[in-house]
Design a protein around this motif. Structure first.
Motif, PDB file in Angstrom:
ATOM      1  N   THR A  75       0.828  -1.210   0.000  1.00  0.00           N
ATOM      2  CA  THR A  75       0.000   0.000   0.000  1.00  0.00           C
ATOM      3  C   THR A  75       0.861   1.258   0.000  1.00  0.00           C
ATOM      4  O   THR A  75       0.569   2.237  -0.708  1.00  0.00           O
ATOM      5  CB  THR A  75      -0.961  -0.021   1.198  1.00  0.00           C
ATOM      6  OG1 THR A  75      -1.848  -1.140   1.043  1.00  0.00           O
ATOM      7  CG2 THR A  75      -1.777   1.255   1.298  1.00  0.00           C
ATOM      8  N   PHE A  76       1.939   1.246   0.759  1.00  0.00           N
ATOM      9  CA  PHE A  76       2.879   2.371   0.772  1.00  0.00           C
ATOM     10  C   PHE A  76       3.434   2.622  -0.633  1.00  0.00           C
ATOM     11  O   PHE A  76       3.469   3.765  -1.111  1.00  0.00           O
ATOM     12  CB  PHE A  76       4.006   2.073   1.763  1.00  0.00           C
ATOM     13  CG  PHE A  76       5.168   3.021   1.687  1.00  0.00           C
ATOM     14  CD1 PHE A  76       5.052   4.327   2.128  1.00  0.00           C
ATOM     15  CD2 PHE A  76       6.384   2.598   1.168  1.00  0.00           C
ATOM     16  CE1 PHE A  76       6.132   5.206   2.064  1.00  0.00           C
ATOM     17  CE2 PHE A  76       7.468   3.458   1.084  1.00  0.00           C
ATOM     18  CZ  PHE A  76       7.335   4.770   1.540  1.00  0.00           C
ATOM     19  N   HIS A  77       3.842   1.555  -1.325  1.00  0.00           N
ATOM     20  CA  HIS A  77       4.424   1.738  -2.663  1.00  0.00           C
ATOM     21  C   HIS A  77       3.381   2.197  -3.672  1.00  0.00           C
ATOM     22  O   HIS A  77       3.691   2.991  -4.573  1.00  0.00           O
ATOM     23  CB  HIS A  77       5.132   0.458  -3.106  1.00  0.00           C
ATOM     24  CG  HIS A  77       6.437   0.241  -2.390  1.00  0.00           C
ATOM     25  ND1 HIS A  77       7.553   1.003  -2.629  1.00  0.00           N
ATOM     26  CD2 HIS A  77       6.778  -0.617  -1.391  1.00  0.00           C
ATOM     27  CE1 HIS A  77       8.544   0.618  -1.839  1.00  0.00           C
ATOM     28  NE2 HIS A  77       8.102  -0.373  -1.080  1.00  0.00           N
ATOM     29  N   GLY A 133       2.153   9.450  -6.614  1.00  0.00           N
ATOM     30  CA  GLY A 133       2.785  10.763  -6.550  1.00  0.00           C
ATOM     31  C   GLY A 133       2.894  11.357  -5.168  1.00  0.00           C
ATOM     32  O   GLY A 133       3.349  12.496  -5.019  1.00  0.00           O
ATOM     33  N   LEU A 134       2.479  10.609  -4.130  1.00  0.00           N
ATOM     34  CA  LEU A 134       2.606  11.138  -2.774  1.00  0.00           C
ATOM     35  C   LEU A 134       4.071  11.142  -2.352  1.00  0.00           C
ATOM     36  O   LEU A 134       4.867  10.277  -2.776  1.00  0.00           O
ATOM     37  CB  LEU A 134       1.807  10.285  -1.774  1.00  0.00           C
ATOM     38  CG  LEU A 134       0.328  10.638  -1.587  1.00  0.00           C
ATOM     39  CD1 LEU A 134      -0.473  10.382  -2.850  1.00  0.00           C
ATOM     40  CD2 LEU A 134      -0.263   9.860  -0.401  1.00  0.00           C
ATOM     41  N   SER A 135       4.430  12.110  -1.518  1.00  0.00           N
ATOM     42  CA  SER A 135       5.762  12.109  -0.913  1.00  0.00           C
ATOM     43  C   SER A 135       5.854  10.935   0.061  1.00  0.00           C
ATOM     44  O   SER A 135       4.841  10.339   0.438  1.00  0.00           O
ATOM     45  CB  SER A 135       6.013  13.415  -0.165  1.00  0.00           C
ATOM     46  OG  SER A 135       5.180  13.469   0.998  1.00  0.00           O
TER      47      SER A 135
END
Length: 505
Positions: free
Chosen positions: A459-461, A467-469
């Motif tokens: 989920t993080f990837h 495009g999230l930091s």
């Protein structure tokens, strides 16, 4: 540790007096074992879960004293840092629909605590390591305002004599230092207790050690720390390094860390308590007035307070516990391997797997620990922490061939350990509906190669790909995790990624 201690200073005579008292406690334990004074088996299990407090933004909230005041229940206690709580569930007899009863009890308790935390704009979260924790969150000023934590921190810092060095080399590498043990507070776990007779203790402890790697492989839930993706279960290396009283020179000499897997199979509970005295200097040399040998001479049951306190400062992943209930001494194996979460169902699936497989392994005619070198069990534990559901483990070959071979953790669990767990739960008298529901969760994790750590990482990837930091991706992953945790479906069913925004108009 759980005991109330008063912060103060210790002099040289305190440590010598404490060491002498520890020896008398160990002698008292030997006599209790020789005289068979321990409680008969009652098939009792216990459960503790460490929790995080987070805000709606997914960030930690340093509010445990205020939240506990509102909860006003003895089932909830402080933990090391101000963003931690712990819930303790009263002992239950293993059997019948015990896991369903525990599920109802836990859901009720956690929902109540979450409502009370909500009055302070916070919420409860079950996760091994909170992804949004920053180094500035884990400093001594954020330790809970409790004397025993202050004293423990002061003594570990004094024993080490320099900053703690964190160096975890995983998918990414984290290197940093800390002036206190506060980074330990990032580790939130589940502790599973099992009361056993002295005669069964060694078999149960050995079985728990042998299966610890499999527990981690299917239950890993701690892939991130301080903005880095590390091991799939990063708690063990973090816990060891953040409580390490050894400067580099003592590490080089082979001095044992206070957080460790162990170094041998055992033949008695006495082996572990004796090792703790032989290898580890006292951190909290606080003496009780009781003389355990005099209490025994008078026909009483000694509290062995110094032995219990010292034992609580040696962080074995499977810890021996001495206690007294209803005037009778008893022994427990405390399994400290598992991270918290993701859901109540997942926690109880992990528990059902553990209690079932340990019972079955402890009763095998050719125990696994007679066929698996201890060094291999320790290496398995590290491999499972590093790779989680994708780990490969060393395990005894089936049949007459003998020796060991490398196997996929999911294959080992699905093909060999789950059938053992099923037989073990049957032996405990757990009803088939309970058994099949919770072991079915473990089977599905294996089939889909999914656990809390793999969901968090995936989920993080996905968030990064959108495009999230990195910081925004950690926060979004944490918020989504908490949302799905509260829905309560087990983690293998969770959709990977963040929900699509709803367009209005």
């Amino acid at each position: 540790m759980g005991e109330k201690v008063v912060a103060g200073r210790f002099d040289l005579s305190d440590r010598q007096r404490y060491r002498d008292k520890l020896r008398r406690c160990l002698a008292g334990l030997e006599r209790l074992l020789e005289e068979k004074r321990f409680d008969r088996p009652k098939n009792l299990m216990g459960l503790e879960i460490e929790l995080n407090l987070v805000g709606a933004d997914g960030m930690p909230k340093m509010l445990n004293a205020q939240v506990l005041e509102r909860i006003a229940s003895r089932d909830f206690q402080t933990e090391l840092a101000m963003f931690n709580l712990e819930v303790n569930i009263a002992p239950h007899r293993l059997g019948e629909r015990v896991f369903d009863r525990l599920a109802e009890e836990l859901r009720t308790s956690l929902a109540y605590a979450d409502r009370k935390a909500g009055e302070l704009d916070a919420g409860i979260m079950m996760i091994g390591i909170l992804p949004t924790l920053d180094r500035d969150d884990l400093v001594s000023s954020n330790l809970s305002d409790v004397d025993r934590y202050t004293l423990l921190n002061d003594q570990i810092v004094a024993a080490r004599g320099e900053d703690f060095a964190l160096d975890i080399d995983g998918i990414e590498r984290l290197t940093c230092t800390s002036k206190s043990i506060a980074p330990e507070a990032a580790c939130t776990s589940v502790q599973l207790h099992l009361q056993v007779t002295p005669g069964r203790f060694a078999d149960v402890w050995n079985a728990a050690q042998a299966v610890a790697a499999a527990q981690i492989a299917v239950g890993a839930n701690s892939p991130f720390l301080f903005g880095r993706e590390l091991w799939r279960e990063s708690r063990p290396p973090l816990f060891q390094q953040s409580t390490d009283t050894r400067p580099p020179e003592l590490q080089a000499q082979g001095v044992r860390p206070r957080t460790w897997f162990g170094e041998r199979w055992i033949s008695s509970a006495h082996d572990l308590f004796e090792e703790n005295l032989r290898y580890y200097p006292a951190l909290l040399p606080i003496c009780d007035d009781e003389d355990p040998l005099e209490v025994l001479e008078a026909g009483g049951v000694p509290s062995l307070a110094e032995l219990v306190l010292h034992n609580g400062t040696v962080y074995r992943w499977n810890r021996p516990v001495y206690g007294i209930a209803d005037g009778r001494p008893h022994l427990r194996v405390e399994n400290r391997v598992l991270p918290a979460g993701p859901t109540v169902t997942d926690v109880l699936a992990n528990a059902a797997f553990y209690y079932g497989v340990v019972r079955a392994l402890a009763e095998e005619p050719r125990p696994v620990w007679t066929r698996l070198p201890f060094e291999a069990a320790a290496a398995n534990f590290d491999a499972a922490c590093r790779y989680g559901i994708d780990a490969r483990l060393e395990w005894p070959r089936r049949g007459r061939l003998g020796g060991t071979t490398q196997v996929d953790a999911v294959g080992l669990v699905r093909d060999e350990l789950l059938p053992l767990a099923e037989a073990g739960l049957d032996a405990w008298g757990v009803e088939p509906a309970d058994r099949d529901l919770y072991l079915g969760v473990i089977e599905e994790r294996c089939r889909r190669r999914t656990n809390g750590a793999s969901w968090q990482a995936a989920t993080f990837h996905r968030a990064l790909e959108k495009g999230l930091s990195r910081d925004a991706a950690f926060a979004a992953t944490t918020r989504r995790y908490r949302e799905l945790m509260n829905l309560g479906e087990p983690v293998h069913t969770w959709p990977v990624g963040l929900p699509e925004p709803v367009l209005l108009g």
